[in-house]
Design a protein around this motif. Sequence first.
Motif, PDB file in Angstrom:
ATOM      1  N   ALA A 106     -19.947 -37.513 -13.802  1.00 41.35           N
ATOM      2  CA  ALA A 106     -21.039 -38.468 -13.667  1.00 41.35           C
ATOM      3  C   ALA A 106     -20.530 -39.791 -13.115  1.00 41.35           C
ATOM      4  N   ALA A 107     -19.268 -40.079 -13.349  1.00 44.25           N
ATOM      5  CA  ALA A 107     -18.690 -41.305 -12.826  1.00 44.25           C
ATOM      6  C   ALA A 107     -17.171 -41.197 -12.875  1.00 44.25           C
ATOM      7  N   MET A 108     -16.539 -41.850 -11.925  1.00 48.80           N
ATOM      8  CA  MET A 108     -15.077 -41.866 -11.927  1.00 48.80           C
ATOM      9  C   MET A 108     -14.639 -43.307 -11.736  1.00 48.80           C
ATOM     10  N   ASP A 109     -13.597 -43.672 -12.422  1.00 46.82           N
ATOM     11  CA  ASP A 109     -13.230 -45.078 -12.438  1.00 46.82           C
ATOM     12  C   ASP A 109     -11.735 -45.187 -12.717  1.00 46.82           C
ATOM     13  N   ARG A 110     -11.223 -46.408 -12.571  1.00 50.79           N
ATOM     14  CA  ARG A 110      -9.855 -46.612 -13.008  1.00 50.79           C
ATOM     15  C   ARG A 110      -9.826 -46.663 -14.519  1.00 50.79           C
TER      16      ARG A 110
ATOM     17  N   ASN B  48       0.356 -47.031 -11.186  1.00 54.00           N
ATOM     18  CA  ASN B  48      -0.794 -46.370 -11.797  1.00 54.00           C
ATOM     19  C   ASN B  48      -0.417 -45.257 -12.750  1.00 54.00           C
ATOM     20  N   ALA B  49       0.864 -45.063 -12.988  1.00 56.88           N
ATOM     21  CA  ALA B  49       1.264 -43.972 -13.876  1.00 56.88           C
ATOM     22  C   ALA B  49       0.671 -44.215 -15.265  1.00 56.88           C
ATOM     23  N   PRO B  50       0.121 -43.178 -15.881  1.00 55.00           N
ATOM     24  CA  PRO B  50      -0.536 -43.350 -17.189  1.00 55.00           C
ATOM     25  C   PRO B  50       0.396 -43.866 -18.285  1.00 55.00           C
TER      26      PRO B  50
ATOM     27  N   LYS C  80      -4.813 -40.358 -13.790  1.00 52.67           N
ATOM     28  CA  LYS C  80      -4.786 -41.625 -13.064  1.00 52.67           C
ATOM     29  C   LYS C  80      -6.177 -42.208 -12.960  1.00 52.67           C
ATOM     30  N   VAL C  81      -7.186 -41.359 -13.148  1.00 55.38           N
ATOM     31  CA  VAL C  81      -8.550 -41.883 -13.158  1.00 55.38           C
ATOM     32  C   VAL C  81      -9.210 -41.485 -14.470  1.00 55.38           C
TER      33      VAL C  81
END
Lengths: 320, 1024
Positions: free
Chosen positions: B990-994, A293-295, A138-139
């Motif tokens: 190092a970074a997290m994002d949508r 938000n499901a991939p 999701k992220v």
Amino acid sequence: MGGILVVAEHLRGNLSAQTGEVIGLARELKAAVGGPLVVAVIAADPVRFHAELALDGVDEVLAVEAGEHFDPAVYEEAAHRLALEMKPRLVMLGHTVNGMGFGPALAVRLGGSFVSDAFGVEAEGGRLLALRGGYGNKVLTKIDVSASCVTTLMLRGGSAKPPPAGSAPLRIVPLDLQAAAVRAAEHRDYVDPPPADVDITKAEFILSVGRGIQDEKNIERFRALAERLGATFGCSRPIADSGWLPKAHQVGLSGKVAQNCKLYIALGISGAVQHLHGMKHVETIVAVNTDRNAPIYNVATYGATVDLFELADALEREFN
Amino acid sequence: MQTRELFSQFSPFAFGMFYLIAIAAMAAFVVGLAQHILRYRRGRPAGVPVDWRGGLRLMLDDVVTHRTLSRRDPYAGAAHRLIFFGFATLFVGTSTITLEYDIVKPLTGQTFWKGWFYLGFSLVMDIAGVMLVAGLVMMIARRAWFGLAKLDYVRRYRGDTAPLPRATAWKVEDWVFLVTLLLIALSGFLQEAVRLIVDRPPLSDLSPVGAALGGLLSGLGLDAAGAAAVRRANWWIHGVLALSFIAGVAWTKGKHMVAAFGSLAVRDSRSVARLPAVAEGDPVGVTRMDDFSWRDLLHFDACTKCGRCHDACPARNSNYPLSPRDVILDLRLLAQSGDGAADPHHVIPPETLWACLSCGACAEICPVGIEQPVKILKMRRALVDKGEMDPTLRGVLETVANVGNSFGEPARKRGAWTRELEFPVKDARKEPVEALWFVGDFASFDPRSQTISRLVARLFNAGGLDFGILFDGERTAGNDIRRVGEEGLFEALSAHNGAQMAQSAFDWIVTTDPHSLNTLRNEYGEAVKGRKVLHYTNVLADWLESGRLKVTKPLGRRVTYHDPCHLGRLNKEYDAPRRVLRAIGCELVEMPRSRDNSFCCGAGGGRIWTPDPPGVEKPSHGRMHEAAALGNIDIFVTCCPKDLTMFEDARKASGHEGDFLVADIAELVAEAVELRAIPANYLPELANRIAESLAEKVTARVVPELIQALAAQSGRLLVAPPVLPAAEPTDIAAEPAVVDAVPAASGEWSVAPVAPAILADYDRPAKTGLRILVAVKHVGKLGDEFRFRPDGLDVVPEDLDYQLNEFDETAIEAALQLVEGLGEGEVVAVTIGSEEAEPSLRKALAKGAHRGVRVWSDAVSPADPIAVAALLAGVASLEAADLVLTGVQSSDFANGATAAALGGILGWPHAAVVVEMQWDGKGRLDITRELEGGVRHRQSLPAPAVLSIQSGANVPRYATMRMIKEARSKPVADAAMEAIGAEATGRRVAAMDRPPVGQAAMLEGSAAEIAARVAAIVREKKGG
Ligand SMILES: Cc1cc2nc3c(=O)[nH]c(=O)nc-3n(C[C@H](O)[C@H](O)[C@H](O)COP(=O)(O)OP(=O)(O)OC[C@H]3O[C@@H](n4cnc5c(N)ncnc54)[C@H](O)[C@@H]3O)c2cc1C
């Protein structure tokens, strides 16, 4: 010193498609990383794979003679020896079942950075950032691997394209792999999935259900819906794991790839990588999932965040 | 004075003989009775309070009025009334003679059985005899010619076409019972007739029947001598029959004559609504006959096989493999064998137990107060305790244990349905309210029911009710969890909800969910503290009648109403919904089965969570046919969220879609009072209203949502954009043992193999046999809404719901099956995580791991599989493990790397994605890995080894609440990390994002509109 070492993978005499993809990404990174791109293949008759591995951008193909069948101890030992010799900045392999079997073990013997299930690498201003998912994809997370002298990177299937053919030379590297013997696995055999009356690989139109259908008792309803729509009935792994549907219905990495599919409807499937592996190439994908938000929505052509049961009701009416 | 001589012309031998037989018969009766009572005493305590005085009064009332026997079967009621009162009178009469002859006269020399008393007595006895005979003849006719299904013992619901041998025996017993009684009565009359012929007393002793029969016999040519002969023989026939009957009471159908009184006297007025608790130290469920309570054992004997429950049971009616009568009869047979250790599960199969809907229809109609569902439930408890249940149900129980609701939604979303309301809903934990609304799972999470919840909220608001809800503090009330048989989980849920209620100030409770209402009202005890628990129909009925809500548009609809089992039958709330319907101007047409005879929708007793066996007709479908048969119904009205779901489905599936609508009563009320609600998506006006009224809390609740809504449009959240940190991550805690930073690329190329972390020694048992470690992880799961931390390195912790990594459950099961198969060995669950990970470790222990080890260091990122593996390696070395299992991957970061990394660090053989494993604990391990495309690769490995186990390799067992409780006392060692090499740590995000927004074109609109689009796509693709 420097460069990229790719470890090839093969099964029952066939090179894994993912190896070409790994080489594809390695070729893109060559400039940023510097040094040669070397591909190693470990097999009983490794020379056989030379032509297939000598893709554009590859500087050398290394052939290591060992047993025919995958053995994590042997792969780990061989790749380790080659890395010690070559001192590469990146060691790359596929995030496959066999890759999972030896990649992390190789990484701990080398030290340095490690990224599994990566789907890309960003190279900017001398920095290397590996991209991977997080929290069920999701992220998007970025792992900085610039600081380590060596990084083991396992690439998710379908993340790059194999380069065209090239002309890299072959070098046979005799390695003493005795050290791996104590840990070695003994090959028994391969067992193919039993024949089944559904063939996901041939279907042109598939309606698949995932854990979103909640209950075994809903299977029949969706099977009937698929039938009404004229679709082959597919599913995600947990549905097959629970025994709600035979394994032959499973779409994905450890199931079947929907090779000929033109239209794929995914109901209540989150879109885990391994599922996407089996269907993300399909021309038209309709995903129904209440979680925006499901991939799965990252690969879908059309999406709807509607409750799948309500949609099923409405579809039943549409196709009455 | 007129009387009659007893034992006339008896030889002393015959006289003695008779007394011998009589005393033997009485003794047999008393011994039988005592044996039964002793047997009951071996049972466990009742588990529910027994109100002896109230119970006795109610029992007498029921017996005198024959109320319970006449319900829904007036013919049988009338017949039994004749038999009962006839028999009782004859019994009292005979006892009176004994009293005079054997007690009063020998003691005092006085007699009273003479003169007018004697004559009156004779008349009464004659009438009683006629009643008895008439009743018996009615019953015989009923059995012989009425063809009643409920008196047929063939188990058609199981597909049988012939009775079982024991059922044939019951049939014979039924007939013998009736015929014996009839013979006793008739021989009594014959005796009277021949005596009158011989003695010719004045007024024929006021015995009209005897006299008439005597006349008839004389007319047929019986002279005095013949009559005297008959009199001698028939005296013995009558006497011996009567005494044998007495002797047999305890052993035959006759025992209901005693047991039924007992059963009625100890009846629980709230049976089924309130289930017996498990006493501390008692087994959770019934696995031996003497695990049943004494009341249960008494109930078995009280059964008269009348079949009313068999008739009423919705499961039996729908061809589920259950008849409450047959359950009781089979259990009775086993109980009577006297073997307290006998296992009732041998006679009642699990599919029968799972068929029960715990709707209470059987107990409601049982004329002798048997509580059939309670027996079934107690046996279910044992099944749940052993984890023997449908996988779907097991999944639901696990979900409820994890997140507190059966929908698997995060707790914080429980109050999400209120967001669309145009007024704030109070949090009852934070401010006092008049009414606490206990919302329940369906009304909170099911989309259709949510719309009803919002309507009800608007109605409450319109009526000016000061109400609040518990938001994320509420969990499933546990009614159905308890009825499924998961007593421990019920206890945990009720304790949690009770604690939440204890924190809140409120005067009464209201709910739209009859299931929640039932358990809150009857089973929550202290937590509810005598406060009223009302159904929303109670509130609405009062308001509509008092004018607090005004009907401005009487509906004039023809409706029928379905009584929810838990509201009507179990809580006797039949009228409030009907009052509501009347008040809003609906014409109510009752279904044949209504009020206490209402027919379950099929969702009760946890059946909504269990797949239906093949061949059943869903109860809800039957109900739809019943409603449709009323003709011209506009609306089928429900007032239970589960009913709404069940009947909405059933209406369509049973072909009555065009016949009527299914609607919740609140929808009708809203229409009748012309409730005007602000459209939920009309945000600008809402924002104005917020600005105007400055209602602080509204702002507090809505603003974050507005921000999110806006952010969603712009594709980013309005938080500080993630800054990519420079070379070094900023949050590495300074651990003395950590050597700083990895050599940079510019430095020398070198390898730095990862070594096991060094741990301080900790308490653990000496190794005596095989030791298997299972690595388990507490994983965070994101819902459909989440935010990032300001530093952009992770998500906001509150947006994560944690649970045991599902893939690890398969690994735990594999380890347990291995040691269970080998008959020896220890399974140690190890987690690398902070204290917050403890619940997942405990869950692994609950599933059967013998002990736990937890290691943590702030120098480690749980998202770094190599650091995790280094710590695990430290544990594996200290423990001298023989095998280490992990899940194939963790569901949060899915590195799929822990097993191989651990194998690499330890220098052990290892394999990933294993679906089968065989090991004798000594030699090589045989494993099967599942490769791409489902191809399986079989290999063998030397031990010790590390394996990652793929999901589907087994079905993980269910941890019952009992196991969860026991797990609390299992040892968990907290191992302290002393040192970890720099090469093992330092890999950080190092970074997290949508992720980049997918290209999917979102189809908007109603389900029907979306379906039309999908249909068009399908047709185009197929036709094209
Ligand atoms: C080596 C390996 C191989 C694997 N191979 C495969 C494979 O071949 N195929 C495969 O599928 N998986 C495979 N997996 C498993 C994979 O990682 C996931 O666990 C799996 O795909 C998840 O299945 P799912 O989407 O059905 O379930 P979930 O991830 O639980 O998703 C269910 C979805 O349904 C949605 N939903 C719930 N209720 C509703 C509703 N009422 N209406 C609409 N939407 C709803 C939810 O929002 C959720 O997104 C493999 C894993 C490994 C490690």
